[in-house]
Design an enzyme around this catalytic site. Structure first.
Site, PDB file in Angstrom:
ATOM      1  N   LYS A  65       0.859  -1.191   0.000  1.00  0.00           N
ATOM      2  CA  LYS A  65       0.000   0.000   0.000  1.00  0.00           C
ATOM      3  C   LYS A  65       0.884   1.226   0.000  1.00  0.00           C
ATOM      4  CE  LYS A  65      -4.511   0.743   0.347  1.00  0.00           C
ATOM      5  NZ  LYS A  65      -5.525  -0.246  -0.066  1.00  0.00           N
TER       6      LYS A  65
HETATM    7  N1  GLU Z   1      -7.283  -0.043  -3.221  1.00  0.00           N
HETATM    8  C1  GLU Z   1      -8.043  -1.219  -3.467  1.00  0.00           C
HETATM    9  C2  GLU Z   1      -8.094  -2.094  -2.228  1.00  0.00           C
HETATM   10  O1  GLU Z   1      -7.920  -1.635  -1.132  1.00  0.00           O
HETATM   11  C3  GLU Z   1      -7.614  -1.946  -4.725  1.00  0.00           C
HETATM   12  C4  GLU Z   1      -6.202  -2.465  -4.710  1.00  0.00           C
HETATM   13  C5  GLU Z   1      -5.773  -3.045  -6.053  1.00  0.00           C
HETATM   14  O2  GLU Z   1      -6.573  -3.188  -6.943  1.00  0.00           O
HETATM   15  O3  GLU Z   1      -4.574  -3.354  -6.133  1.00  0.00           O
HETATM   16  O4  GLU Z   1      -8.373  -3.263  -2.309  1.00  0.00           O
END
Ligand code: GLU
Length: 431
Positions: free
Chosen positions: A121
Protein backbone atom coordinates in the site's frame (compact mmCIF):
# COMPACT_ATOMS: atom_id res chain seq x y z
CA UNK A 1 7.02 -28.11 21.77
CA UNK A 2 8.41 -24.71 20.85
CA UNK A 3 7.26 -21.87 23.05
CA UNK A 4 4.94 -19.62 21.16
CA UNK A 5 6.16 -16.09 20.70
CA UNK A 6 2.86 -14.64 19.78
CA UNK A 7 0.94 -14.68 22.99
CA UNK A 8 1.63 -11.08 23.92
CA UNK A 9 -1.42 -9.51 22.33
CA UNK A 10 -4.99 -10.74 22.27
CA UNK A 11 -8.29 -9.30 21.27
CA UNK A 12 -9.16 -8.69 24.93
CA UNK A 13 -6.15 -6.43 25.36
CA UNK A 14 -6.87 -4.30 22.37
CA UNK A 15 -9.06 -1.84 24.21
CA UNK A 16 -6.13 -0.81 26.37
CA UNK A 17 -3.94 -0.60 23.30
CA UNK A 18 -4.92 2.06 20.79
CA UNK A 19 -8.22 0.75 19.50
CA UNK A 20 -8.25 3.17 16.61
CA UNK A 21 -4.80 2.33 15.32
CA UNK A 22 -5.53 0.17 12.23
CA UNK A 23 -2.20 -1.58 12.60
CA UNK A 24 -3.20 -2.78 16.08
CA UNK A 25 -6.57 -3.91 14.73
CA UNK A 26 -4.86 -5.90 11.99
CA UNK A 27 -2.21 -7.36 14.32
CA UNK A 28 -4.60 -8.51 17.02
CA UNK A 29 -6.63 -10.46 14.46
CA UNK A 30 -3.43 -11.80 12.93
CA UNK A 31 -2.22 -12.93 16.36
CA UNK A 32 -5.50 -14.63 17.17
CA UNK A 33 -5.53 -16.48 13.84
CA UNK A 34 -1.84 -17.44 14.21
CA UNK A 35 -2.60 -18.78 17.66
CA UNK A 36 -5.53 -20.87 16.43
CA UNK A 37 -3.47 -22.19 13.51
CA UNK A 38 -0.66 -23.02 15.89
CA UNK A 39 1.58 -21.24 13.41
CA UNK A 40 5.22 -22.19 13.51
CA UNK A 41 7.13 -19.45 15.44
CA UNK A 42 9.59 -18.91 12.56
CA UNK A 43 6.76 -18.34 10.11
CA UNK A 44 5.06 -16.12 12.65
CA UNK A 45 8.23 -14.04 13.01
CA UNK A 46 8.42 -13.56 9.23
CA UNK A 47 4.73 -12.95 8.52
CA UNK A 48 4.07 -10.46 11.31
CA UNK A 49 6.35 -7.83 9.73
CA UNK A 50 6.37 -6.21 6.29
CA UNK A 51 9.05 -7.06 3.78
CA UNK A 52 10.00 -3.47 3.07
CA UNK A 53 8.91 0.05 4.00
CA UNK A 54 9.84 3.00 1.85
CA UNK A 55 9.54 6.58 2.91
CA UNK A 56 10.07 9.17 0.21
CA UNK A 57 10.19 12.95 0.15
CA UNK A 58 8.51 14.39 -2.92
CA UNK A 59 9.56 17.88 -4.05
CA UNK A 60 6.70 19.32 -6.09
CA UNK A 61 6.52 22.56 -8.01
CA UNK A 62 3.31 24.28 -6.90
CA UNK A 63 1.34 26.66 -9.15
CA UNK A 64 2.85 29.57 -7.21
CA UNK A 65 6.27 28.58 -8.55
CA UNK A 66 7.48 27.50 -5.10
CA UNK A 67 8.57 23.98 -4.19
CA UNK A 68 6.60 22.06 -1.59
CA UNK A 69 8.05 18.81 -0.24
CA UNK A 70 5.42 16.12 0.46
CA UNK A 71 6.02 12.98 2.46
CA UNK A 72 5.01 9.63 0.97
CA UNK A 73 5.16 5.93 1.76
CA UNK A 74 5.06 2.57 0.07
CA UNK A 75 4.91 -0.47 2.29
CA UNK A 76 5.51 -3.82 0.60
CA UNK A 77 4.19 -6.34 3.05
CA UNK A 78 4.69 -9.68 1.37
CA UNK A 79 5.87 -11.26 -1.91
CA UNK A 80 5.47 -14.97 -1.12
CA UNK A 81 2.65 -15.53 -3.61
CA UNK A 82 3.63 -13.04 -6.32
CA UNK A 83 4.23 -9.34 -6.94
CA UNK A 84 3.07 -7.02 -4.17
CA UNK A 85 -0.29 -5.39 -4.96
CA UNK A 86 -2.27 -2.52 -3.53
CA UNK A 87 -3.56 1.00 -3.86
CA UNK A 88 -2.15 4.44 -3.20
CA UNK A 89 -4.12 6.93 -1.09
CA UNK A 90 -3.78 10.69 -0.88
CA UNK A 91 -4.96 12.20 2.42
CA UNK A 92 -3.88 14.83 4.95
CA UNK A 93 -3.89 12.31 7.80
CA UNK A 94 -2.42 9.22 6.15
CA UNK A 95 0.44 7.80 8.24
CA UNK A 96 2.84 4.89 8.27
CA UNK A 97 0.80 2.75 10.70
CA UNK A 98 -2.27 3.07 8.52
CA UNK A 99 -0.31 2.23 5.34
CA UNK A 100 1.37 -0.68 7.12
CA UNK A 101 -2.01 -2.11 8.16
CA UNK A 102 -3.47 -1.56 4.69
CA UNK A 103 -0.46 -3.29 3.08
CA UNK A 104 -0.90 -6.33 5.32
CA UNK A 105 -4.64 -6.38 4.59
CA UNK A 106 -3.77 -6.55 0.86
CA UNK A 107 -1.65 -9.67 1.49
CA UNK A 108 -4.49 -11.36 3.37
CA UNK A 109 -7.11 -10.14 0.88
CA UNK A 110 -5.25 -11.49 -2.17
CA UNK A 111 -4.81 -14.80 -0.36
CA UNK A 112 -8.52 -15.01 0.60
CA UNK A 113 -9.59 -14.63 -3.05
CA UNK A 114 -6.62 -16.73 -4.15
CA UNK A 115 -5.03 -14.33 -6.63
CA UNK A 116 -1.26 -14.69 -7.12
CA UNK A 117 -0.19 -11.45 -5.46
CA UNK A 118 1.35 -10.31 -2.22
CA UNK A 119 0.33 -7.08 -0.54
CA UNK A 120 1.43 -3.44 -0.59
CA UNK A 121 0.00 0.00 0.00
CA UNK A 122 1.14 3.55 -0.62
CA UNK A 123 0.17 6.97 0.61
CA UNK A 124 1.10 10.62 0.31
CA UNK A 125 0.35 13.12 3.06
CA UNK A 126 -1.40 15.88 1.14
CA UNK A 127 -4.78 17.54 0.80
CA UNK A 128 -5.85 16.73 -2.76
CA UNK A 129 -8.97 18.95 -2.44
CA UNK A 130 -6.68 21.97 -2.08
CA UNK A 131 -4.42 21.08 -5.01
CA UNK A 132 -4.76 21.88 -8.72
CA UNK A 133 -4.66 19.13 -11.35
CA UNK A 134 -1.19 20.30 -12.37
CA UNK A 135 0.11 20.10 -8.81
CA UNK A 136 -1.37 16.61 -8.37
CA UNK A 137 0.21 15.48 -11.64
CA UNK A 138 3.68 16.78 -10.72
CA UNK A 139 3.48 15.29 -7.21
CA UNK A 140 2.30 11.93 -8.58
CA UNK A 141 5.04 11.77 -11.21
CA UNK A 142 7.80 12.59 -8.75
CA UNK A 143 6.43 9.98 -6.30
CA UNK A 144 6.43 7.42 -9.14
CA UNK A 145 9.99 8.44 -10.06
CA UNK A 146 11.11 7.87 -6.46
CA UNK A 147 9.57 4.37 -6.56
CA UNK A 148 10.98 3.38 -9.98
CA UNK A 149 13.33 0.70 -8.64
CA UNK A 150 10.66 -0.81 -6.45
CA UNK A 151 7.54 -1.04 -8.62
CA UNK A 152 6.96 -2.96 -11.86
CA UNK A 153 4.73 -5.72 -13.29
CA UNK A 154 6.82 -8.42 -11.56
CA UNK A 155 7.60 -6.43 -8.42
CA UNK A 156 4.82 -4.26 -7.07
CA UNK A 157 1.72 -3.12 -8.93
CA UNK A 158 -0.06 -0.02 -7.51
CA UNK A 159 -3.75 0.80 -8.02
CA UNK A 160 -6.19 3.55 -6.98
CA UNK A 161 -7.38 3.97 -3.40
CA UNK A 162 -8.86 6.95 -1.51
CA UNK A 163 -8.52 10.18 -3.54
CA UNK A 164 -6.65 8.58 -6.43
CA UNK A 165 -8.20 7.40 -9.68
CA UNK A 166 -7.68 6.33 -13.31
CA UNK A 167 -5.92 9.60 -14.09
CA UNK A 168 -3.44 9.09 -11.24
CA UNK A 169 -2.70 5.60 -12.58
CA UNK A 170 -2.21 6.93 -16.13
CA UNK A 171 0.40 9.42 -14.82
CA UNK A 172 2.26 6.69 -12.93
CA UNK A 173 2.14 4.38 -15.93
CA UNK A 174 3.47 7.15 -18.18
CA UNK A 175 6.27 8.16 -15.78
CA UNK A 176 7.39 4.54 -15.39
CA UNK A 177 7.18 3.98 -19.16
CA UNK A 178 9.20 7.12 -19.97
CA UNK A 179 12.06 5.79 -17.85
CA UNK A 180 11.71 2.25 -19.22
CA UNK A 181 11.66 3.79 -22.73
CA UNK A 182 8.68 1.69 -23.74
CA UNK A 183 5.07 1.50 -22.63
CA UNK A 184 4.59 -0.78 -19.63
CA UNK A 185 0.86 -0.95 -19.01
CA UNK A 186 1.04 -3.75 -16.39
CA UNK A 187 2.92 -1.56 -13.87
CA UNK A 188 -0.39 -0.29 -12.43
CA UNK A 189 -4.04 -1.36 -12.51
CA UNK A 190 -7.18 0.73 -12.43
CA UNK A 191 -6.05 2.57 -15.57
CA UNK A 192 -8.36 4.17 -18.14
CA UNK A 193 -9.78 1.43 -20.40
CA UNK A 194 -8.09 2.87 -23.52
CA UNK A 195 -4.68 2.68 -21.84
CA UNK A 196 -4.70 -0.98 -20.90
CA UNK A 197 -7.39 -0.80 -18.22
CA UNK A 198 -9.96 -3.54 -17.81
CA UNK A 199 -13.64 -3.33 -18.54
CA UNK A 200 -15.51 -3.57 -15.26
CA UNK A 201 -12.57 -2.47 -13.07
CA UNK A 202 -14.19 0.81 -12.03
CA UNK A 203 -17.32 -0.99 -10.76
CA UNK A 204 -15.49 -4.07 -9.49
CA UNK A 205 -15.35 -3.30 -5.75
CA UNK A 206 -19.04 -2.30 -5.70
CA UNK A 207 -19.94 -5.36 -7.77
CA UNK A 208 -18.02 -7.54 -5.32
CA UNK A 209 -20.14 -6.11 -2.51
CA UNK A 210 -23.32 -6.99 -4.42
CA UNK A 211 -22.05 -10.54 -4.98
CA UNK A 212 -21.25 -11.20 -1.31
CA UNK A 213 -24.49 -9.58 -0.13
CA UNK A 214 -26.42 -11.85 -2.56
CA UNK A 215 -24.71 -14.86 -1.00
CA UNK A 216 -25.07 -13.66 2.59
CA UNK A 217 -28.84 -13.02 2.45
CA UNK A 218 -29.40 -16.56 1.18
CA UNK A 219 -28.23 -17.71 4.62
CA UNK A 220 -31.15 -15.75 6.10
CA UNK A 221 -33.55 -16.99 3.40
CA UNK A 222 -34.20 -13.40 2.37
CA UNK A 223 -34.84 -11.99 -1.09
CA UNK A 224 -33.41 -8.64 -2.32
CA UNK A 225 -36.87 -7.01 -2.37
CA UNK A 226 -37.36 -7.58 1.37
CA UNK A 227 -33.77 -6.63 2.29
CA UNK A 228 -33.17 -3.14 3.67
CA UNK A 229 -29.65 -1.87 3.07
CA UNK A 230 -27.77 1.02 4.65
CA UNK A 231 -24.63 2.24 2.87
CA UNK A 232 -22.06 4.53 4.46
CA UNK A 233 -20.12 6.32 1.72
CA UNK A 234 -20.94 7.24 -1.86
CA UNK A 235 -17.60 7.05 -3.62
CA UNK A 236 -16.22 4.35 -5.84
CA UNK A 237 -17.21 1.60 -3.39
CA UNK A 238 -20.31 2.90 -1.56
CA UNK A 239 -21.84 4.80 -4.48
CA UNK A 240 -21.37 2.08 -7.06
CA UNK A 241 -22.26 -0.63 -4.52
CA UNK A 242 -25.50 1.18 -3.61
CA UNK A 243 -26.40 1.65 -7.28
CA UNK A 244 -25.82 -2.02 -8.13
CA UNK A 245 -27.77 -3.16 -5.04
CA UNK A 246 -30.63 -0.83 -6.01
CA UNK A 247 -30.60 -2.13 -9.60
CA UNK A 248 -30.73 -5.69 -8.25
CA UNK A 249 -33.95 -4.94 -6.37
CA UNK A 250 -32.61 -4.24 -2.86
CA UNK A 251 -34.28 -1.52 -0.82
CA UNK A 252 -31.47 0.92 -0.05
CA UNK A 253 -32.91 2.94 2.84
CA UNK A 254 -29.90 5.17 3.65
CA UNK A 255 -26.72 6.44 2.07
CA UNK A 256 -24.19 9.08 3.10
CA UNK A 257 -21.23 11.10 1.97
CA UNK A 258 -18.52 12.62 4.15
CA UNK A 259 -20.90 15.30 5.50
CA UNK A 260 -23.83 13.08 6.49
CA UNK A 261 -26.58 10.82 5.24
CA UNK A 262 -30.14 10.61 3.99
CA UNK A 263 -32.70 8.09 5.22
CA UNK A 264 -36.07 6.89 4.02
CA UNK A 265 -37.39 3.61 5.46
CA UNK A 266 -39.44 3.17 2.28
CA UNK A 267 -36.27 3.14 0.15
CA UNK A 268 -34.30 5.77 -1.77
CA UNK A 269 -34.07 6.17 -5.53
CA UNK A 270 -30.30 5.71 -5.54
CA UNK A 271 -29.43 6.76 -9.13
CA UNK A 272 -31.45 9.93 -8.53
CA UNK A 273 -29.81 10.67 -5.16
CA UNK A 274 -26.32 10.07 -6.56
CA UNK A 275 -27.02 12.37 -9.50
CA UNK A 276 -28.18 15.02 -7.01
CA UNK A 277 -24.96 14.54 -5.03
CA UNK A 278 -22.88 14.80 -8.21
CA UNK A 279 -24.44 18.08 -9.28
CA UNK A 280 -24.84 19.82 -5.90
CA UNK A 281 -21.84 18.13 -4.18
CA UNK A 282 -23.95 17.38 -1.10
CA UNK A 283 -27.17 15.57 -0.14
CA UNK A 284 -28.33 18.73 1.61
CA UNK A 285 -31.75 19.80 0.32
CA UNK A 286 -32.59 16.39 -1.16
CA UNK A 287 -36.34 15.91 -0.87
CA UNK A 288 -38.42 13.21 0.80
CA UNK A 289 -35.76 12.00 3.22
CA UNK A 290 -34.64 12.43 6.79
CA UNK A 291 -31.12 13.75 7.38
CA UNK A 292 -28.85 11.74 9.67
CA UNK A 293 -25.25 12.03 10.76
CA UNK A 294 -22.76 9.37 9.72
CA UNK A 295 -22.82 8.00 13.28
CA UNK A 296 -26.62 7.81 13.35
CA UNK A 297 -26.67 6.15 9.94
CA UNK A 298 -24.69 3.16 11.23
CA UNK A 299 -27.28 2.52 13.93
CA UNK A 300 -30.37 2.57 11.68
CA UNK A 301 -32.75 -0.41 11.49
CA UNK A 302 -31.67 -2.49 8.48
CA UNK A 303 -30.83 -5.99 7.32
CA UNK A 304 -27.53 -5.25 5.59
CA UNK A 305 -25.05 -2.56 6.60
CA UNK A 306 -22.27 -1.63 4.17
CA UNK A 307 -19.65 0.65 5.75
CA UNK A 308 -17.82 1.85 2.64
CA UNK A 309 -16.11 5.01 3.82
CA UNK A 310 -13.10 4.69 6.07
CA UNK A 311 -11.54 2.93 9.06
CA UNK A 312 -12.79 2.56 12.67
CA UNK A 313 -16.44 3.40 12.03
CA UNK A 314 -17.73 0.49 14.09
CA UNK A 315 -15.91 0.30 17.40
CA UNK A 316 -16.34 -0.64 21.05
CA UNK A 317 -18.46 2.51 21.59
CA UNK A 318 -21.21 1.81 19.03
CA UNK A 319 -20.96 -1.92 18.17
CA UNK A 320 -23.77 -2.82 20.59
CA UNK A 321 -26.14 -0.48 18.77
CA UNK A 322 -25.53 -1.90 15.28
CA UNK A 323 -28.81 -3.54 14.23
CA UNK A 324 -28.05 -5.25 10.91
CA UNK A 325 -28.11 -9.00 10.28
CA UNK A 326 -25.28 -8.80 7.73
CA UNK A 327 -22.29 -6.48 7.89
CA UNK A 328 -20.57 -6.31 4.48
CA UNK A 329 -17.38 -4.29 4.88
CA UNK A 330 -16.79 -2.17 1.79
CA UNK A 331 -14.01 -0.07 3.34
CA UNK A 332 -10.72 -1.45 4.60
CA UNK A 333 -10.78 -1.78 8.38
CA UNK A 334 -14.19 -0.16 9.08
CA UNK A 335 -14.54 -2.28 12.24
CA UNK A 336 -12.03 -2.22 15.09
CA UNK A 337 -10.86 -5.48 16.62
CA UNK A 338 -12.55 -4.54 19.91
CA UNK A 339 -15.92 -4.45 18.12
CA UNK A 340 -15.53 -7.96 16.65
CA UNK A 341 -16.47 -9.74 19.86
CA UNK A 342 -19.55 -7.55 20.42
CA UNK A 343 -20.84 -8.12 16.88
CA UNK A 344 -20.23 -11.84 17.20
CA UNK A 345 -22.07 -11.96 20.51
CA UNK A 346 -25.00 -10.12 18.93
CA UNK A 347 -25.18 -12.60 16.07
CA UNK A 348 -24.19 -10.21 13.26
CA UNK A 349 -22.99 -12.13 10.21
CA UNK A 350 -19.80 -10.33 9.15
CA UNK A 351 -18.46 -10.48 5.61
CA UNK A 352 -14.99 -9.18 6.50
CA UNK A 353 -13.30 -6.47 4.45
CA UNK A 354 -10.61 -8.80 3.15
CA UNK A 355 -13.36 -10.68 1.31
CA UNK A 356 -16.16 -8.13 0.92
CA UNK A 357 -14.08 -5.48 -0.85
CA UNK A 358 -11.81 -7.89 -2.73
CA UNK A 359 -13.71 -7.39 -5.99
CA UNK A 360 -11.40 -4.46 -6.78
CA UNK A 361 -8.15 -6.33 -6.51
CA UNK A 362 -9.66 -9.37 -8.23
CA UNK A 363 -10.39 -7.33 -11.35
CA UNK A 364 -6.98 -5.66 -10.90
CA UNK A 365 -5.58 -9.16 -11.26
CA UNK A 366 -7.65 -9.63 -14.43
CA UNK A 367 -6.35 -6.28 -15.72
CA UNK A 368 -2.72 -7.30 -15.07
CA UNK A 369 -3.33 -10.63 -16.86
CA UNK A 370 -4.94 -8.87 -19.84
CA UNK A 371 -2.08 -6.33 -20.06
CA UNK A 372 0.47 -9.09 -20.10
CA UNK A 373 -1.45 -11.03 -22.78
CA UNK A 374 -2.24 -7.91 -24.77
CA UNK A 375 -5.73 -9.36 -25.23
CA UNK A 376 -8.75 -7.76 -23.60
CA UNK A 377 -11.95 -9.40 -22.40
CA UNK A 378 -15.53 -8.25 -22.80
CA UNK A 379 -17.14 -6.73 -19.72
CA UNK A 380 -19.56 -9.64 -19.30
CA UNK A 381 -16.59 -12.03 -19.26
CA UNK A 382 -14.84 -9.94 -16.58
CA UNK A 383 -18.01 -9.79 -14.49
CA UNK A 384 -18.66 -13.51 -14.80
CA UNK A 385 -15.10 -14.35 -13.73
CA UNK A 386 -15.42 -11.92 -10.82
CA UNK A 387 -18.69 -13.55 -9.79
CA UNK A 388 -17.11 -17.04 -9.91
CA UNK A 389 -14.13 -15.98 -7.81
CA UNK A 390 -16.12 -14.09 -5.19
CA UNK A 391 -18.75 -16.82 -4.77
CA UNK A 392 -16.08 -19.52 -4.49
CA UNK A 393 -14.17 -17.44 -1.91
CA UNK A 394 -17.36 -16.73 0.06
CA UNK A 395 -18.14 -20.46 0.18
CA UNK A 396 -14.54 -21.36 1.09
CA UNK A 397 -14.71 -18.89 3.94
CA UNK A 398 -18.04 -20.17 5.32
CA UNK A 399 -16.84 -23.77 5.12
CA UNK A 400 -13.61 -22.84 6.86
CA UNK A 401 -15.49 -21.00 9.63
CA UNK A 402 -17.79 -24.00 10.18
CA UNK A 403 -14.95 -26.52 10.11
CA UNK A 404 -12.93 -24.59 12.70
CA UNK A 405 -15.93 -23.28 14.71
CA UNK A 406 -14.77 -19.68 14.44
CA UNK A 407 -16.42 -16.46 13.32
CA UNK A 408 -16.04 -15.39 9.69
CA UNK A 409 -13.45 -12.68 10.43
CA UNK A 410 -11.19 -15.11 12.25
CA UNK A 411 -11.77 -17.66 9.48
CA UNK A 412 -10.73 -15.15 6.81
CA UNK A 413 -7.45 -14.42 8.59
CA UNK A 414 -6.82 -18.11 9.25
CA UNK A 415 -7.50 -19.05 5.64
CA UNK A 416 -5.25 -16.27 4.34
CA UNK A 417 -2.40 -16.86 6.78
CA UNK A 418 -2.57 -20.60 6.14
CA UNK A 419 -2.17 -20.03 2.38
CA UNK A 420 0.68 -17.51 2.72
CA UNK A 421 2.39 -19.68 5.36
CA UNK A 422 2.16 -22.76 3.14
CA UNK A 423 3.77 -20.95 0.21
CA UNK A 424 6.46 -19.47 2.45
CA UNK A 425 7.23 -22.89 3.90
CA UNK A 426 7.43 -24.46 0.43
CA UNK A 427 9.72 -21.72 -0.88
CA UNK A 428 11.78 -21.87 2.32
CA UNK A 429 12.96 -18.88 4.30
CA UNK A 430 16.14 -17.46 2.77
CA UNK A 431 17.73 -16.71 6.14
N1 GLU B 1 -7.28 -0.04 -3.22
C1 GLU B 1 -8.04 -1.22 -3.47
C2 GLU B 1 -8.09 -2.09 -2.23
O1 GLU B 1 -7.92 -1.63 -1.13
C3 GLU B 1 -7.61 -1.95 -4.72
C4 GLU B 1 -6.20 -2.47 -4.71
C5 GLU B 1 -5.77 -3.05 -6.05
O2 GLU B 1 -6.57 -3.19 -6.94
O3 GLU B 1 -4.57 -3.35 -6.13
O4 GLU B 1 -8.37 -3.26 -2.31
Amino acid sequence: MATTMYSTMYVDDIREIKEENPFESMMSRFDRAAQLLDLDPDLYAVLRVPNRELKVYIPTKMDSGRIQVFEGFRVQHNFARGPAKGGIRYAPDVNIDEVRALAAWMTWKCAVVNVPFGGAKGGIICDPQQMSVGELERMTRRYAAELLDFIGPEKDVPAPDMNTNEQTMAWIMDTYSMHARHTVTAVVTGKPIDLGGSSGRREATGRGILIVVNEAIKRFKMTPAETRVVVQGSGNVGGIGARLLHESGYKVVAISDIHGGIYNPGGINIPNALEYLRTTRSFEGYEGVEFVSNEELLELECDVLVPAATENQINSQNADRIKCKVLAEGANGPTTAAADEILHRNGVFVVPDILANAGGVTVSYFEWVQDRMGYFWREDVVNERLQDKMVASFNDLCRYADAHSVDTRTAAYMLAIDRVAYDTRMRGIYA
